[in-house]
Design an enzyme around this catalytic site. Structure first.
Site, PDB file in Angstrom:
ATOM      1  N   ASP A 151      10.373   0.211  18.498  1.00  0.00           N
ATOM      2  CA  ASP A 151      11.021  -0.222  19.727  1.00  0.00           C
ATOM      3  C   ASP A 151      12.482  -0.599  19.521  1.00  0.00           C
ATOM      4  OD1 ASP A 151       8.650   0.157  20.978  1.00  0.00           O
ATOM      5  OD2 ASP A 151       8.256  -1.952  21.425  1.00  0.00           O
ATOM      6  N   ASP A 193       1.228   4.561  24.899  1.00  0.00           N
ATOM      7  CA  ASP A 193       1.538   3.838  23.669  1.00  0.00           C
ATOM      8  C   ASP A 193       0.336   3.812  22.731  1.00  0.00           C
ATOM      9  OD1 ASP A 193       3.923   2.710  22.845  1.00  0.00           O
ATOM     10  OD2 ASP A 193       3.772   0.959  24.140  1.00  0.00           O
TER      11      ASP A 193
END
Length: 413
Positions: free
Chosen positions: A229, A165
């Site tokens: 997300d 990430d």
């Protein structure tokens, strides 16, 4: 209903190739020897967030096997953020939290491998992981500057999949390219084939869209997140900088069609099937169907230990999984400009067709496979009658997706 010729090639907003300047690296694949088809598995974040430990992960792994999902192809068990000690060891290596994973990560890897599963782990590309950046978890244990050490550590633990990430507000493309390429090269240097899944969007805000959508990262990573997300909602109407609903990601998904091939997958984020109660059965069907049509990785995010039979059956639907895992690796293209009708070329001269109803009431939708072309309903596995005019007509419920397979091309509306 407007007739559309079979095999029509439309370059609409959702189905055009990225400009050559958007290609980050021209390597054929980031990590050789992995992910000839989209990876399938389970990830801890959607159900548990930071609240994880080895008992939880082992219980989920056991349920993955006992539910039949592992046998259906869901084999990667990915331990997301918050598994590590907040400080690195004296030699600079990452270590597992002694409270959360007292047996250590190598032991967890052995546990998973003994059950025929594969071991996935999370790391941050910047100085902090996303949980650390948000203040949810203490420390600064991102992998920036530690790529070689961390890749070697992961390899020594038997890791098969690295979720990486960005976790920074810095949106400089050169910095992102350097960071993600450094970990790619470090993984390659270990000699252990690990799926490399990146999210260059986390923490980034931009009016021009997120980096995962703007650029082709296929030479850098095995999987690249397309949007921000996912959320267990049908739509969030939050734009590219906020959480995305299922419909929001469906709308964005065909934008990267030309980038996809074996070992270079567009990640539409984890499945929200069985997570919470806000998604209807029809919306969950569309979720799985459109992820499969786009050749996206299928990574379940629900609590497998309390999963009901309907959720398990949906996740195991054989025909849908076969479309997702088709080795031709050709994602669907939009036949209609709004993407409600999509077709995907499959191996062996077959074709998948999806008809999605985005309206508030049931509607009749159709496609034209041609006279005499066999058609079957992917959800039920049954044959579908074709009208005398060579057209299949079906009533589709609101937010639902009808899914068909034919032996040759056809499209419709």
């Amino acid at each position: 209903m407007r007739a559309i010729a079979a095999g029509a090639a439309l370059c609409v907003a959702v189905a055009c190739a990225p400009a050559p300047g958007d290609v980050i690296d021209d390597a054929s694949v980031a990590i050789p020897g992995v992910a000839a088809t989209p990876p399938m598995g389970w990830n801890s974040w959607n159900a548990f967030g930071c609240d994880i430990d080895e008992t939880t992960i082992r219980s989920q792994a056991d349920a993955l096997v006992s539910s039949g999902l592992a046998a259906a192809g869901y084999r990667y068990v990915v331990v997301d953020d918050c598994w590590y000690s907040p400080q690195r060891a004296a030699d600079g290596t990452l270590t597992a939290s002694s409270q959360r994973f007292p047996s250590g990560m190598a032991a967890l890897g052995r546990y998973l491998h003994a059950r025929g599963l594969r071991f996935g782990i999370y790391a941050g590309a910047s100085e902090q992981t996303c949980a650390q950046l948000s203040g949810t978890y203490p420390g600064r244990t991102g992998s920036a500057g530690h790529e070689t050490t961390d890749a070697r550590t992961f390899a020594s633990w038997g890791v098969d999949y690295v979720k990486y990430d960005w976790c920074s507000a810095n949106s400089d493309l050169d910095d992102q390219k350097e960071a993600f390429t450094a970990m790619r090269d470090a993984i390659r240097a270990t000699g252990r084939p690990m799926v490399y899944s990146i999210n260059p969007n986390s923490g980034v805000t931009s009016d021009d869209g997120v980096p995962g959508a703007r650029h082709d990262w296929g030479g850098v990573a095995t999987m690249t997140r397309l949007t921000n997300d996912i959320s267990p909602q049908w739509t969030t109407d939050s734009g590219s900088n906020g959480y995305q609903g299922i419909a929001d990601i469906i709308d964005a998904s065909a934008d990267a069609t030309a980038r996809v091939s074996a070992g270079r997958w567009t990640d539409l984020d984890m499945l929200e099937i069985g997570v919470g109660t806000s998604l209807t059965a029809a919306q969950q069907r569309s979720h799985l169907a459109l992820w499969a049509m786009m050749a996206a990785p299928l990574v379940a995010g629900n609590d497998l230990t309390v999963m009901d039979s309907a959720t398990a059956a949906l996740l195991r639907t054989p025909g849908v999984l076969a479309i997702d895992q088709d080795r031709a690796a050709r994602p669907a293209t939009a036949v209609t400009a709004d993407g409600t009708v999509r077709t995907r070329e499959l191996s062996g001269g077959r074709r998948a067709v999806s008809l999605s109803n985005r309206g508030a009431t049931a509607t009749t939708m159709s496609f034209t496979p041609g006279t005499g072309v066999p058609v079957h309903d992917v959800w039920t596995g049954t044959s579908v009658p074709v009208g005398s005019d060579g057209t299949v007509r079906v009533t589709v419920a609101p937010d639902d997706t009808a899914l068909f397979e034919t032996t040759s091309g056809g499209s419709g509306q």
